[in-house]
Design a protein around this motif. Structure first.
Motif, mmCIF file in Angstrom:
data_model
loop_
_atom_site.group_PDB
_atom_site.id
_atom_site.type_symbol
_atom_site.label_atom_id
_atom_site.label_comp_id
_atom_site.label_asym_id
_atom_site.label_seq_id
_atom_site.Cartn_x
_atom_site.Cartn_y
_atom_site.Cartn_z
ATOM 1 N N ASP A 1 -2.779 6.197 1.462
ATOM 2 C CA ASP A 1 -4.156 7.575 1.228
ATOM 3 C C ASP A 1 -5.329 6.305 1.299
ATOM 4 O O ASP A 1 -6.395 7.660 2.102
ATOM 5 C CB ASP A 1 -3.971 7.989 -0.183
ATOM 6 C CG ASP A 1 -2.531 8.945 -0.857
ATOM 7 O OD1 ASP A 1 -2.139 10.566 -0.116
ATOM 8 O OD2 ASP A 1 -2.206 8.692 -1.848
ATOM 9 N N ILE A 2 -5.048 5.873 1.101
ATOM 10 C CA ILE A 2 -7.031 4.938 0.915
ATOM 11 C C ILE A 2 -6.464 3.188 1.549
ATOM 12 O O ILE A 2 -5.315 2.005 1.376
ATOM 13 C CB ILE A 2 -7.368 4.877 0.473
ATOM 14 C CG1 ILE A 2 -7.332 6.043 -0.585
ATOM 15 C CG2 ILE A 2 -8.821 4.358 0.566
ATOM 16 C CD1 ILE A 2 -8.252 5.757 -1.765
ATOM 17 N N LEU A 3 -6.616 3.233 2.858
ATOM 18 C CA LEU A 3 -6.375 1.671 3.337
ATOM 19 C C LEU A 3 -7.959 0.742 3.580
ATOM 20 O O LEU A 3 -8.735 1.625 3.920
ATOM 21 C CB LEU A 3 -5.679 1.423 5.065
ATOM 22 C CG LEU A 3 -5.316 0.542 5.319
ATOM 23 C CD1 LEU A 3 -4.255 0.069 6.260
ATOM 24 C CD2 LEU A 3 -6.332 0.132 6.090
ATOM 25 N N ILE A 4 -7.865 -0.014 2.529
ATOM 26 C CA ILE A 4 -8.594 -0.636 3.029
ATOM 27 C C ILE A 4 -9.376 -2.446 3.791
ATOM 28 O O ILE A 4 -8.644 -3.535 2.935
ATOM 29 C CB ILE A 4 -9.808 -1.456 0.704
ATOM 30 C CG1 ILE A 4 -9.625 0.106 0.575
ATOM 31 C CG2 ILE A 4 -10.837 -1.656 0.965
ATOM 32 C CD1 ILE A 4 -9.732 -0.316 -1.083
ATOM 33 N N ILE A 5 -9.721 -2.166 4.112
ATOM 34 C CA ILE A 5 -10.107 -3.621 5.509
ATOM 35 C C ILE A 5 -10.837 -4.333 4.371
ATOM 36 O O ILE A 5 -12.419 -4.457 4.877
ATOM 37 C CB ILE A 5 -10.328 -3.364 6.345
ATOM 38 C CG1 ILE A 5 -9.276 -2.041 7.410
ATOM 39 C CG2 ILE A 5 -9.983 -4.718 7.046
ATOM 40 C CD1 ILE A 5 -9.898 -1.707 8.505
ATOM 41 N N GLY B 1 -1.630 9.472 -8.074
ATOM 42 C CA GLY B 1 -0.239 9.306 -7.147
ATOM 43 C C GLY B 1 -0.739 8.542 -6.118
ATOM 44 O O GLY B 1 -0.120 8.786 -4.168
ATOM 45 N N LEU B 2 -2.206 8.622 -5.825
ATOM 46 C CA LEU B 2 -2.385 7.555 -5.127
ATOM 47 C C LEU B 2 -2.096 6.365 -4.518
ATOM 48 O O LEU B 2 -2.066 5.384 -4.736
ATOM 49 C CB LEU B 2 -4.216 7.403 -5.150
ATOM 50 C CG LEU B 2 -5.402 8.136 -5.026
ATOM 51 C CD1 LEU B 2 -6.510 8.391 -5.608
ATOM 52 C CD2 LEU B 2 -5.457 9.430 -4.278
ATOM 53 N N SER B 3 -1.704 6.099 -3.133
ATOM 54 C CA SER B 3 -1.005 5.223 -2.638
ATOM 55 C C SER B 3 -2.437 4.088 -1.632
ATOM 56 O O SER B 3 -2.893 4.803 -1.275
ATOM 57 C CB SER B 3 0.148 5.546 -1.732
ATOM 58 O OG SER B 3 -0.315 5.920 -0.495
ATOM 59 N N ILE B 4 -2.449 3.129 -2.561
ATOM 60 C CA ILE B 4 -3.653 2.251 -1.762
ATOM 61 C C ILE B 4 -3.032 0.944 -1.039
ATOM 62 O O ILE B 4 -2.303 0.149 -1.403
ATOM 63 C CB ILE B 4 -4.443 2.267 -3.060
ATOM 64 C CG1 ILE B 4 -4.811 3.380 -3.405
ATOM 65 C CG2 ILE B 4 -5.451 1.058 -2.659
ATOM 66 C CD1 ILE B 4 -6.180 3.596 -4.329
ATOM 67 N N ILE C 1 -0.695 -0.025 -5.481
ATOM 68 C CA ILE C 1 -1.375 -1.204 -4.584
ATOM 69 C C ILE C 1 -1.267 -1.498 -4.465
ATOM 70 O O ILE C 1 -0.697 -2.709 -4.399
ATOM 71 C CB ILE C 1 -2.900 -1.946 -5.020
ATOM 72 C CG1 ILE C 1 -3.755 -0.332 -6.001
ATOM 73 C CG2 ILE C 1 -4.130 -2.307 -4.733
ATOM 74 C CD1 ILE C 1 -5.228 -0.403 -6.458
ATOM 75 N N ASP C 2 -0.680 -1.943 -2.528
ATOM 76 C CA ASP C 2 -0.337 -2.843 -1.746
ATOM 77 C C ASP C 2 -1.391 -3.913 -1.590
ATOM 78 O O ASP C 2 -2.316 -3.676 -0.576
ATOM 79 C CB ASP C 2 1.000 -2.722 -0.970
ATOM 80 C CG ASP C 2 1.806 -1.361 -1.433
ATOM 81 O OD1 ASP C 2 2.233 -2.324 -2.143
ATOM 82 O OD2 ASP C 2 2.311 -0.819 -0.485
ATOM 83 N N PHE C 3 -1.181 -4.912 -1.959
ATOM 84 C CA PHE C 3 -2.425 -6.184 -0.877
ATOM 85 C C PHE C 3 -1.336 -6.887 0.120
ATOM 86 O O PHE C 3 -0.575 -7.957 -0.098
ATOM 87 C CB PHE C 3 -2.317 -7.523 -2.176
ATOM 88 C CG PHE C 3 -4.192 -8.154 -1.684
ATOM 89 C CD1 PHE C 3 -5.024 -7.156 -2.139
ATOM 90 C CD2 PHE C 3 -3.607 -9.095 -1.300
ATOM 91 C CE1 PHE C 3 -6.633 -8.240 -2.969
ATOM 92 C CE2 PHE C 3 -5.376 -10.141 -0.963
ATOM 93 C CZ PHE C 3 -6.543 -8.755 -1.605
ATOM 94 N N ILE C 4 -1.968 -6.328 1.102
ATOM 95 C CA ILE C 4 -1.315 -6.967 2.689
ATOM 96 C C ILE C 4 -2.018 -8.783 3.000
ATOM 97 O O ILE C 4 -3.285 -8.622 3.563
ATOM 98 C CB ILE C 4 -1.401 -6.108 4.090
ATOM 99 C CG1 ILE C 4 -0.713 -5.143 3.051
ATOM 100 C CG2 ILE C 4 -0.399 -6.767 5.011
ATOM 101 C CD1 ILE C 4 -0.474 -3.870 4.042
#
Length: 423
Positions: A6-10, A31-34, A136-139
């Motif tokens: 839903d949201i991708l933070i660069i 249920g936000l996927s970030i 929240i996934d930290f890539i």
């Protein structure tokens, strides 16, 4: 790593991580996927332990930023290692004007706080690693090479662990700093004005306790700020047995920066006393010096369909009054509140209608804060005798007028506007 978010933070620095942390409670409920994409590797688990360093860089947090971090849920841990500012002393070198602000007079615990960047980063990362942040996934480490528009999504190309990945997201948030290559790649221009100055940043130690006083000193070559830092514990002190520290930000004209950086420690301290005086006592130690050019920079576009530009990628201002990070943090919570409302209404997070509302809200705040910073710097750098007399009289009037002092203090503390509800 998922194929769609839903949201991708660069950018997983203080701005990007604060946005992710601000979205944890409502994000879990909705249920936000970030995803947070960070180019630099995470420190090893053992390195996340707090390790005091004499030369640690620090950030000034306004009292309003404390209220934000209380709502995000990290303040109780953050306050373990920071220094409150209970008094602020403002003066103009060679002039009679001076103003003093006091926390008790403004009925707050502190006018602001100074926190070391690595401690703030550690607390934010720990918050993102907690169980309720599982959405929240930290890539990391990973580098975004391109952002492209699709019909309803944004497509993001990134490289991680030697592999190329294509992800999509309803909304991409660019919080990748002032030197954003992606901003240029997307054709987002910016207005820029050089101040023909550099900021010299270092830590400097007084012989006596700093008493939680912050100083802003205006001189004929530019302003100088001293921010009180947390005392070093005994195990972190060197042979000089120095525990007290200020964070120094000294504005120096471009044509003097090389000479200033070439000064020995003793010469540097002597120059600081010549510029600042002895109101904070005798300085006995100075740390490693860093410098960077000072520019006012504002992105022409801070929102597009499916895209938000945040933090230093959106604006960079003069460090006078220490408002840069606080302005960015207010933008963080304004965006988080807008995204929560959009998801509750079942709206695509990248739609321009609601992003435009966010843009208008932060535009007003940015114009006020950047305008104050820019005009104050120019006013106090002007050698015109009439202007100099007027600004000294203004400082003196501020010092003796409680109402004016309260209005000024509340604005500086970020208390002249409400904090959005992030629940």
């Amino acid at each position: 790593m998922k194929s769609h978010y839903d949201i991708l933070i660069i950018g997983g620095g203080m701005v990007g991580a604060s946005l992710a942390a601000a979205l944890i409670p409502a994000g879990k409920r909705l249920g936000l996927s970030i995803a947070v994409v960070e180019a630099f590797p995470l420190p090893d688990e053992g390195c996340l332990d707090y390790q005091p360093s004499y030369d640690a860089r620090a950030t000034a947090l306004a009292y309003g930023s404390r209220l934000i971090y209380e709502q995000i849920g990290i303040w109780e841990q953050l306050r373990e290692h920071l220094c409150p500012i209970t008094d602020i002393h403002v003066s103009d070198k060679g002039r009679f004007g001076a103003a003093r602000l006091n926390a008790k007079d403004e009925q707050v615990a502190a006018l602001g706080y100074v926190v070391e960047n690595h401690w703030l980063g550690r607390v934010l990362l720990k918050r993102l690693a907690q169980e309720d942040a599982g959405h929240i996934d930290f890539i990391c480490p990973a580098e975004v090479s391109a952002v492209r528009y699709q019909d309803d999504w944004m497509e993001v190309s990134l490289a991680s662990q030697g592999l190329e990945h294509q992800l999509t997201a309803e909304l991409v948030v660019m919080a990748d700093g002032g030197r954003s290559d992606l901003r240029e790649q997307l054709g987002i221009g910016y207005q820029q004005q050089s101040y023909q100055q550099h900021a010299v940043v270092t830590n400097i130690s007084p012989e006596a306790d700093h008493r939680n006083v912050a100083y802003e000193r205006f001189t004929d070559t530019g302003p100088m700020a001293l921010l009180p830092l947390e005392d070093l514990p005994s195990e972190a002190q060197d042979q000089a047995n120095v525990s007290h520290r200020f964070g120094l930000v000294w504005t120096v004209p471009d044509d003097q920066i090389e000479d200033v950086l070439a000064l020995s420690d003793e010469q540097f301290i002597a120059r600081i006393h010549e510029r600042f005086g002895y109101r904070a006592g005798q300085f006995v130690k100075v740390g490693e010096r860093f410098s960077y050019p000072l520019k006012l920079s504002v992105a022409d576009e801070q929102v597009r369909r499916g895209l938000v530009v945040l933090g230093n990628a959106a604006h960079a201002l003069h460090p006078i009054a220490g408002q840069g990070y606080n302005l960015a943090l207010r933008g963080v919570v304004a965006l988080a509140a807008e995204l929560i409302q959009a998801r509750e209404a079942g709206v695509n997070l990248g739609e321009m209608a609601h992003l435009a509302r966010f843009a208008e809200q932060v535009r007003v705040d940015q114009q006020k804060t950047i305008g104050f910073s820019d005009k104050t710097m120019k006013l106090f750098s002007n050698a015109n005798p009439l202007l100099a007399l007027g600004r000294s009289a203004g400082l003196q009037l501020l010092d003796v007028c409680p109402l004016a002092k309260t209005v000024f203090a509340r604005s500086a503390m970020g208390l002249d506007q409400p904090t959005p509800d992030l629940r």
